[in-house]
Design an enzyme around this catalytic site. Structure first.
Site, short mmCIF file in Angstrom:
data_model
loop_
_atom_site.label_atom_id
_atom_site.label_comp_id
_atom_site.label_asym_id
_atom_site.label_seq_id
_atom_site.Cartn_x
_atom_site.Cartn_y
_atom_site.Cartn_z
N GLU A 427 43.82 -17.97 9.20
CA GLU A 427 43.57 -19.02 10.17
C GLU A 427 42.10 -19.42 10.15
O GLU A 427 41.22 -18.60 10.38
CB GLU A 427 43.96 -18.49 11.55
CG GLU A 427 43.50 -19.34 12.70
CD GLU A 427 43.76 -18.66 14.05
OE1 GLU A 427 44.20 -17.48 14.07
OE2 GLU A 427 43.52 -19.32 15.06
N ASP A 501 43.87 -14.77 14.34
CA ASP A 501 43.09 -14.19 15.43
C ASP A 501 43.99 -13.51 16.45
O ASP A 501 45.15 -13.87 16.61
CB ASP A 501 42.29 -15.29 16.16
CG ASP A 501 41.17 -15.82 15.29
OD1 ASP A 501 40.78 -15.13 14.32
OD2 ASP A 501 40.68 -16.93 15.58
N ASP A 503 44.25 -13.88 19.50
CA ASP A 503 44.26 -14.62 20.77
C ASP A 503 45.49 -15.52 20.82
O ASP A 503 46.36 -15.45 19.95
CB ASP A 503 42.96 -15.43 20.92
CG ASP A 503 42.82 -16.48 19.80
OD1 ASP A 503 43.77 -16.61 18.99
OD2 ASP A 503 41.78 -17.14 19.75
N ASP A 505 45.89 -18.78 20.48
CA ASP A 505 46.05 -19.72 19.37
C ASP A 505 46.55 -19.00 18.13
O ASP A 505 47.41 -19.50 17.41
CB ASP A 505 44.71 -20.41 19.06
CG ASP A 505 44.43 -21.52 20.08
OD1 ASP A 505 45.39 -21.93 20.76
OD2 ASP A 505 43.27 -21.94 20.18
#
Ligand code: 0RA
Length: 639
Positions: A427, A501, A503, A505
């Site tokens: 990503e 990641d 998180d 997203d």
């Protein structure tokens, strides 16, 4: 003739019981799949399945599940109650036999649709063997009986403990901490299965209550499968106002199907055998698909709905925008496939096919207007499929001329053999940069993806191929895409590793990618080529001593160790891969010697896809929240 004394019989069966329990405790995964989150919740499903059997036999109308404050779970039903009379061969209560002997259920077979082998139907005794303690209470003939066990061994014989008019069974168990590292039950995981069971068993009342979080749910669907379809379609507009419902029975195999068409381009068919979700499909699904294609083509030609220029409708054409649930019951199912969720019984195909052919023809005769709308939709699908095919052919010819090249964004590895090489799908460009510098370039290739890939839920294949991120990915994989072109044998790497990641997203992108692979490159998952990287969540350091920590539990451990040594230390939380330098990224996440990879199974990809279809509402905030709550689908895996 030597006649054995009662005591001898009793002792002999006791030894048998202990041997059985020992086998389960020695190799729990053989009985419940694994000892992680999934296996833990499987214990509850196993107990619930017994109550469901009682409901299928027509004697139980309500099942209540409670997550107790102390961490145990209670499953209660209003069935006939497990028999308590003295078992003639075992010389002890039938209840004790059911609770302690492997596969004792068969002794009392109610000729319902029990599952042989596989994960379900292993028997309540397995749950007992894997529980620190378990209490069963049975109300029968006005009397309440009770027995308690410790890791499957009865504390004392079955006792009468009171009176109660209504019969039923209540099982409370505490999973054994020596078997299960994590013992906390998830309200969400349990609810999802219970809701599904309520849909599959029309009018059955199922409740769940979580005394820890205070959450509770009640499920009861008079409409059964029809309600299931409405639920699955809730974020779509349908062209069949009410779901189509078909049911019939042949050779003692009852078949029930409901379906609808919506305005999306996806096919979502959920198939079940004896209430078990057959993720990998099987003969019942094949029969349904064949009959659907045939029936709709028959209807179309009878009503002259196909013009001269139109081809017959293909299977893909008649399944675009289809939401369907098929539920059948088979006394001796054979399950096959990677996750043992593909029905193998060959006789089932023809049975389902015949029932659908008959019932659907009847339905279409009586509902011509709906039939015509369905055919119109199929024709649009057929035309755009033809257009897409032509466009693909054109690009193929063009790329053949241009000597098909790998995408510029791909940092390829130097080795050429697929079975030795890995592709990291990363990503963002900055993490992609670190990965490129940190990798072992001999066998690790890096493909950075910019931002979110296209929402595959909303796009047809032709539109998807106009998305650059998707095209780049397909080119890097080397497999091609689309029913006619995709070939898993051409894959250029045998490990495709999604690295995002930690998180929200990141989890969104991961869900999108899993959905993409599930829908368009399923064999990549089936062959075991798809993985998720596990970057650390924290770095705890003291002087030049440093630790990478992968979960909150690990962090607590390190913290308390540092504290007990009275040392100063610093904790850094990694929000994104970009916060690690190339060396750290290699060491923690990419180095085959040190990293942990989570292999994606069809089940997990299915869950991601399911989560994904559910968040099609346009409320972005709600979608975000949903993803956060469901991140577990792509987290709680283990290899
Ligand atoms: C064997 C025979 C009968 C009922 C059951 C088992 C039974 C098992 C469970 C497990 C949870 N709830 C249950 N309810 C019933 C039938 C006994 C009869 O003929 O009355």
């Amino acid at each position: 003739m030597n006649k054995k004394t009662k005591q001898e019989i009793y002792d002999a069966s006791k030894i048998q019981v202990l041997k059985g329990l020992e086998a389960v405790r020695r190799r729990p995964a053989m009985y419940i799949g694994d000892v992680s989150v999934r296996g833990l919740h499987h214990l509850v499903n196993e107990v619930v399945d017994n109550s469901i059997d009682e409901a299928l036999a027509g004697f139980c109308s309500e099942i209540n599940v409670t997550i107790k404050k102390e961490g145990s779970v209670t499953v209660e039903d209003d069935g006939r109650g497990i028999p308590v009379d003295i078992h003639p061969e075992q010389n002890r209560s039938a209840l004790e036999v059911v609770m302690t002997m492997l596969h004792a259920g068969g002794k009392f077979d109610k000729k319902s649709y029990k599952v042989s082998g596989g994960l379900h139907g292993v028997g309540i005794s397995v749950v007992n063997a894997l529980s620190e303690w378990l209490v069963v209470e049975v109300a029968r003939d006005g009397i309440v009986y009770r027995q308690k066990y410790h890791i499957g061994v009865p504390e004392a014989p079955v006792k009468k403990v009171g009176r109660r008019k209504n019969p039923g069974t209540r099982v409370t168990f505490m999973p054994d901490g020596e078997i299960f590292k994590k013992r906390n039950f998830s309200f969400e995981i349990l609810s999802e299965r219970l809701r599904e069971l309520a849909f599959l068993n029309a009018d059955l009342k199922i409740t769940i209550q979580d005394e820890i979080s205070g959450k509770s749910e009640k499920f009861r669907y008079k409409g059964g499968l029809i309600a299931f379809i409405d639920y699955l379609d809730q974020s779509h507009t349908t062209i069949t106002r009410k779901p189509v419902y078909l049911a019939g029975e042949k050779e003692a195999i009852p078949v029930e199907i409901a379906f609808s068409y919506n305005d999306s381009y996806n096919e979502s068919i959920y198939s079940y055998v004896n209430n078990i979700h057959t993720i990998e499909g099987g003969t019942h699904l094949v029969g349904f698909k064949a009959a659907l294609t045939r029936s709709l083509n028959n209807f179309a030609s009878k009503n002259k709905l196909l013009k001269n220029g139109d081809n017959t409708l293909s299977g893909d054409d008649v399944r675009e925008g289809l939401t369907a649930v098929i539920s059948i019951k088979v006394t001796e199912p054979q399950f096959e496939g990677q996750t043992k969720t593909r029905l193998g019984n060959s006789e089932v195909k023809g049975i389902v096919e015949t029932i659908v052919n008959e019932q659907l023809a009847k339905y279409l005769e009586q509902n011509t207007a709906v039939g015509k709308r369905i055919i119109e939709k199929c024709k649009v699908a057929a035309r755009s499929r033809e257009a897409a095919r032509k466009a693909r052919e054109l690009t193929r010819r063009k790329s053949a001329l241009e000597n098909e090249s790998l995408p510029g964004k791909l940092a390829d590895c130097s080795w050429g053999e697929a079975h030795k090489t890995e592709l990291f799908i990363v990503e963002g460009d900055s993490a992609g940069g670190s990965a490129k510098q940190g990798r072992d370039r001999r066998f690790q290739a890096i493909l950075p993806l910019r931002g979110k890939i296209l929402n595959v839920e909303k796009a047809r294949l032709d539109k998807m191929l106009s998305n650059e991120e998707i095209r780049t990915m397909v080119a890097a994989l080397g497999t091609g895409i689309g029913r006619e072109e995709f070939q898993v044998d051409r894959i250029r790497y045998h490990k495709i590793i999604i690295m995002t990641d930690a998180d929200v997203d990141g989890s969104h992108i991961r869900t999108l990618l899993l959905t993409f692979f599930f829908r368009h490159m399923r064999p990549v998952i089936e062959q075991g080529f798809l993985y998720i990287a596990q970057p650390p969540l924290y770095r705890a350091a003291r002087g030049n001593e440093e630790y990478y920590v992968y979960d909150d539990e690990g962090l607590e451990k390190i913290k308390s160790r540092f504290k007990s040594q009275n040392k100063n230390f610093a904790v850094q939380r990694y929000k994104g891969l970009g916060e690690m330098n190339p060396g750290q990224l290699w060491k923690t996440t990419m180095d085959p010697e040190n990293r942990t990879l989570l292999q994606i199974t069809i089940e997990e990809a299915f869950e991601a896809d399911h989560v994904f279809s559910m968040l099609m509402g346009d409320d972005v905030e709600q979608r975000r929240k949903f993803i956060e709550e469901n991140a577990r689908y792509v987290r709680n895996l283990d290899v």
